[in-house]
Design a protein around this motif. Structure first.
Motif, PDB file in Angstrom:
ATOM      1  N   ALA A 124       1.591   0.634  -9.353  1.00 42.01           N
ATOM      2  CA  ALA A 124       0.402  -0.219  -9.473  1.00 42.01           C
ATOM      3  C   ALA A 124       0.837  -1.672  -9.580  1.00 42.01           C
ATOM      4  O   ALA A 124       1.956  -1.971  -9.986  1.00 42.01           O
ATOM      5  CB  ALA A 124      -0.441   0.148 -10.706  1.00 42.01           C
ATOM      6  N   GLN A 142      -4.233  -3.106  -9.667  1.00 46.48           N
ATOM      7  CA  GLN A 142      -4.496  -2.671  -8.304  1.00 46.48           C
ATOM      8  C   GLN A 142      -3.825  -1.310  -8.091  1.00 46.48           C
ATOM      9  O   GLN A 142      -2.608  -1.166  -8.279  1.00 46.48           O
ATOM     10  CB  GLN A 142      -3.955  -3.702  -7.294  1.00 46.48           C
ATOM     11  CG  GLN A 142      -4.184  -3.323  -5.847  1.00 46.48           C
ATOM     12  CD  GLN A 142      -5.653  -3.394  -5.486  1.00 46.48           C
ATOM     13  OE1 GLN A 142      -6.342  -4.296  -5.917  1.00 46.48           O
ATOM     14  NE2 GLN A 142      -6.134  -2.425  -4.713  1.00 46.48           N
ATOM     15  N   LEU A 143      -4.592  -0.271  -7.699  1.00 48.37           N
ATOM     16  CA  LEU A 143      -4.081   1.067  -7.445  1.00 48.37           C
ATOM     17  C   LEU A 143      -4.152   1.375  -5.957  1.00 48.37           C
ATOM     18  O   LEU A 143      -4.695   0.588  -5.159  1.00 48.37           O
ATOM     19  CB  LEU A 143      -4.877   2.098  -8.254  1.00 48.37           C
ATOM     20  CG  LEU A 143      -4.894   1.852  -9.786  1.00 48.37           C
ATOM     21  CD1 LEU A 143      -5.862   2.787 -10.458  1.00 48.37           C
ATOM     22  CD2 LEU A 143      -3.498   1.999 -10.353  1.00 48.37           C
ATOM     23  N   ALA A 144      -3.657   2.537  -5.569  1.00 49.07           N
ATOM     24  CA  ALA A 144      -3.657   2.893  -4.151  1.00 49.07           C
ATOM     25  C   ALA A 144      -5.073   3.057  -3.628  1.00 49.07           C
ATOM     26  O   ALA A 144      -5.367   2.699  -2.482  1.00 49.07           O
ATOM     27  CB  ALA A 144      -2.848   4.181  -3.944  1.00 49.07           C
ATOM     28  N   GLU A 145      -5.976   3.576  -4.432  1.00 45.30           N
ATOM     29  CA  GLU A 145      -7.333   3.839  -3.962  1.00 45.30           C
ATOM     30  C   GLU A 145      -8.364   3.072  -4.778  1.00 45.30           C
ATOM     31  O   GLU A 145      -9.412   3.579  -5.156  1.00 45.30           O
ATOM     32  CB  GLU A 145      -7.607   5.353  -4.044  1.00 45.30           C
ATOM     33  CG  GLU A 145      -6.678   6.178  -3.151  1.00 45.30           C
ATOM     34  CD  GLU A 145      -6.987   7.671  -3.232  1.00 45.30           C
ATOM     35  OE1 GLU A 145      -6.335   8.431  -2.565  1.00 45.30           O
ATOM     36  OE2 GLU A 145      -7.939   8.050  -3.973  1.00 45.30           O
ATOM     37  N   GLU A 178       0.831  -1.204   0.000  1.00 44.96           N
ATOM     38  CA  GLU A 178       0.000   0.000   0.000  1.00 44.96           C
ATOM     39  C   GLU A 178       0.867   1.256   0.000  1.00 44.96           C
ATOM     40  O   GLU A 178       0.530   2.258  -0.652  1.00 44.96           O
ATOM     41  CB  GLU A 178      -0.929  -0.021   1.197  1.00 44.96           C
ATOM     42  CG  GLU A 178      -1.983  -1.144   1.102  1.00 44.96           C
ATOM     43  CD  GLU A 178      -2.950  -1.102   2.261  1.00 44.96           C
ATOM     44  OE1 GLU A 178      -2.688  -0.312   3.201  1.00 44.96           O
ATOM     45  OE2 GLU A 178      -3.957  -1.831   2.228  1.00 44.96           O
ATOM     46  N   ALA A 179       2.000   1.185   0.699  1.00 42.63           N
ATOM     47  CA  ALA A 179       2.889   2.339   0.692  1.00 42.63           C
ATOM     48  C   ALA A 179       3.478   2.546  -0.703  1.00 42.63           C
ATOM     49  O   ALA A 179       3.633   3.669  -1.158  1.00 42.63           O
ATOM     50  CB  ALA A 179       4.016   2.128   1.714  1.00 42.63           C
ATOM     51  N   LEU A 212       2.032   1.616  -3.469  1.00 37.73           N
ATOM     52  CA  LEU A 212       0.946   2.110  -4.313  1.00 37.73           C
ATOM     53  C   LEU A 212       0.725   3.605  -4.076  1.00 37.73           C
ATOM     54  O   LEU A 212       0.347   4.340  -5.003  1.00 37.73           O
ATOM     55  CB  LEU A 212      -0.342   1.323  -4.035  1.00 37.73           C
ATOM     56  CG  LEU A 212      -0.301  -0.168  -4.402  1.00 37.73           C
ATOM     57  CD1 LEU A 212      -1.630  -0.835  -4.032  1.00 37.73           C
ATOM     58  CD2 LEU A 212      -0.022  -0.347  -5.886  1.00 37.73           C
ATOM     59  N   GLN A 213       0.896   4.064  -2.826  1.00 38.34           N
ATOM     60  CA  GLN A 213       0.697   5.481  -2.518  1.00 38.34           C
ATOM     61  C   GLN A 213       1.710   6.361  -3.263  1.00 38.34           C
ATOM     62  O   GLN A 213       1.464   7.555  -3.477  1.00 38.34           O
ATOM     63  CB  GLN A 213       0.828   5.704  -1.003  1.00 38.34           C
ATOM     64  CG  GLN A 213      -0.326   5.118  -0.188  1.00 38.34           C
ATOM     65  CD  GLN A 213      -1.644   5.793  -0.471  1.00 38.34           C
ATOM     66  OE1 GLN A 213      -1.652   6.966  -0.912  1.00 38.34           O
ATOM     67  NE2 GLN A 213      -2.762   5.107  -0.249  1.00 38.34           N
ATOM     68  N   ARG A 214       2.832   5.771  -3.669  1.00 36.29           N
ATOM     69  CA  ARG A 214       3.824   6.565  -4.382  1.00 36.29           C
ATOM     70  C   ARG A 214       3.553   6.600  -5.882  1.00 36.29           C
ATOM     71  O   ARG A 214       4.371   7.074  -6.644  1.00 36.29           O
ATOM     72  CB  ARG A 214       5.233   5.978  -4.118  1.00 36.29           C
ATOM     73  CG  ARG A 214       5.682   6.111  -2.663  1.00 36.29           C
ATOM     74  CD  ARG A 214       7.193   5.965  -2.530  1.00 36.29           C
ATOM     75  NE  ARG A 214       7.664   4.667  -2.960  1.00 36.29           N
ATOM     76  CZ  ARG A 214       7.768   3.615  -2.152  1.00 36.29           C
ATOM     77  NH1 ARG A 214       7.397   3.718  -0.878  1.00 36.29           N
ATOM     78  NH2 ARG A 214       8.232   2.482  -2.613  1.00 36.29           N
TER      79      ARG A 214
END
Length: 451
Positions: free
Chosen positions: A404, A429-432, A396-397, A399-401
């Motif tokens: 994907a 799969q993306l961060a949000e 998730e970290a 992805l936050q940057r």
């Protein structure tokens, strides 16, 4: 039959003709008579009327429909025949006649006799036994035809085979099918087909004709060639009513050359129907399998945990272990503090060398506090490193940057454009959140289009 009549007795014409008929039918047995057909009439009822004559006399004859239809030939004007019948009288006109029950072309008696003798001898030798019959191949790679190139039977066979299965190669072994020496050449053609081994089944055929026309197929040399053939042989000689020695020896007998072609070849239409039926069964089976696998995938998908969820659980577990470690350190510090206080109380009660011991105790207490402090610092540093490691590997970290996770339909992570194929569906799969895409390949690159 004898009878007497008084001088004054009078009889009718009908009675006289009846007595004459009775005398003829009871006094003469059934006879074979030779002569020439003359004044032939084939009535609409199916009966045949004609005269049988020689160079000095003639007699009227009648052959009723049930007998006439069973002949293997059609009577013709001027034909020399041998017939069997009973002498009778047609009462209505008083005509003396023969009621014919059998007829053959003149001279065929010897042929029929020879036919029956050879048939009986070959049957005794076992050439007609079913145990010698060879099965026909279901899908022959090639079919051989033994017949005359000019025979109409060849055209019938070729037309039928091309209609039923046009892809099967046909090989002709040409030979005369009637006349002097035809039997030996038919036998040689059968032997040549066996020697060359180009086909998997042989059709020996010719069209219909008289018994003289078909006689080559009643010769012993042809019968033994068929019996010695390693290739299965289908006999298609003459019409349905014609029977030859070749029919009895062959592995399979067909009523006509066309029927022989149908026996030798599979039907394309029947095979297509079988394939269509099998295809439908396969489609249904694959449909059921896909449904089962889809349900299985959904079931496993519910049990599958996201990597982020696993990391969160490990982080919670690490926090719990950190709390247990802090409690253990505090408990150990408290225990050591209590022991120190106990030692101080004991020292105060005994007071031997109190100042020196107090200094020693103070030094030890300071050393203990330093050791505990270092241990706490080391534990804190280790906890900080673990937290940094967890944060670094947390998807998730990443992805936050702006990164994907790209997976194919099987859930396998895509790491290189070379792993992509045109039209392949992807899960991103993306961060949000997440989305799906389809791969569109362009010149020199790959591009995934969302859908």
């Amino acid at each position: 039959m004898l009878f007497s009549q008084h001088q004054n007795d009078v009889i009718s014409v009908t009675s006289l003709n009846r007595m004459a008929r009775d005398l003829l039918e009871s006094g003469l047995p059934a006879l074979w008579i030779a002569g020439e057909i003359s004044n032939l009439t084939l009535a609409a009822s199916g009966h045949g009327y004609f005269s049988l004559k020689d160079d000095r006399a003639q007699i009227r004859c009648v052959m009723f429909r049930n007998r006439l239809s069973g002949l293997g030939f059609r009577p013709q004007e001027g034909m020399q025949v041998e017939l069997r019948g009973t002498v009778s009288l047609y009462e209505a006109r008083g005509d003396y006649q023969i009621n014919v029950d059998a007829m053959r072309v003149a001279g065929l008696g010897r042929l029929y006799e020879a036919f029956e003798k050879l048939k009986a001898r070959l049957a005794t030798e076992g050439l007609f036994d079913n145990r010698h019959k060879k099965p026909l191949p279901t899908h022959p790679a090639a079919i051989g035809i033994v017949t005359s190139p000019a025979a109409a039977a060849l055209r019938d066979v070729v037309t039928t085979l091309q209609r039923r299965m046009p892809g099967i190669p046909l090989i002709l072994y040409p030979t005369p099918v009637q006349g002097e020496g035809a039997a030996a050449q038919i036998a040689a053609a059968i032997a040549a087909a066996n020697l060359r081994r180009e086909v998997e089944v042989l059709i020996v055929c010719r069209g219909g004709g008289s018994i003289e026309d078909l006689w080559a197929f009643n010769e012993e040399v042809v019968a033994r060639a068929i019996a010695a053939s390693a290739l299965p042989v289908i006999s298609g000689v003459g019409h349905e009513t014609d029977t030859t020695i070749a029919d009895f020896v062959a592995d399979h007998r067909a009523a006509t050359p066309t029927a022989a072609a149908e026996l030798a070849s599979p039907s394309r239409e029947a095979l297509q129907q079988t394939l269509d039926f099998g295809l439908r069964r396969l489609e249904r089976a694959l449909g059921r399998l896909l449904m089962d696998k889809s349900q299985r995938m959904d079931f496993l998908g519910k049990r599958l945990q996201h990597p982020g969820e696993r990391l969160r659980r490990q982080q919670l577990l690490l926090q719990a272990q950190q709390q247990r470690l802090s409690r253990a350190v505090r408990q150990q510090l408290q225990q050591q503090q209590r022991r120190l206080e106990q030692w101080q109380h004991r020292l105060e009660r005994s007071r031997p060398g109190l100042p020196a011991r107090q200094q020693l105790l103070a030094a030890r207490a300071a050393a203990l506090r330093q050791a505990i402090h270092r241990q706490l610092q080391a534990g804190q540093l280790a906890l900080t490193r673990h937290q940094a490691t967890l944060a670094a590997i947390n998807p998730e970290a990443v992805l936050q940057r702006g990164y994907a996770i790209v997976q194919n339909r099987d859930g396998r992570v895509i790491r290189s454009p070379t792993e992509l194929s045109q039209g392949e569906r992807l899960h991103i799969q993306l961060a949000e959140g997440a989305t799906d895409a389809v791969v569109e390949l362009e010149q020199g690159t790959q591009r995934a289009l969302p859908f």
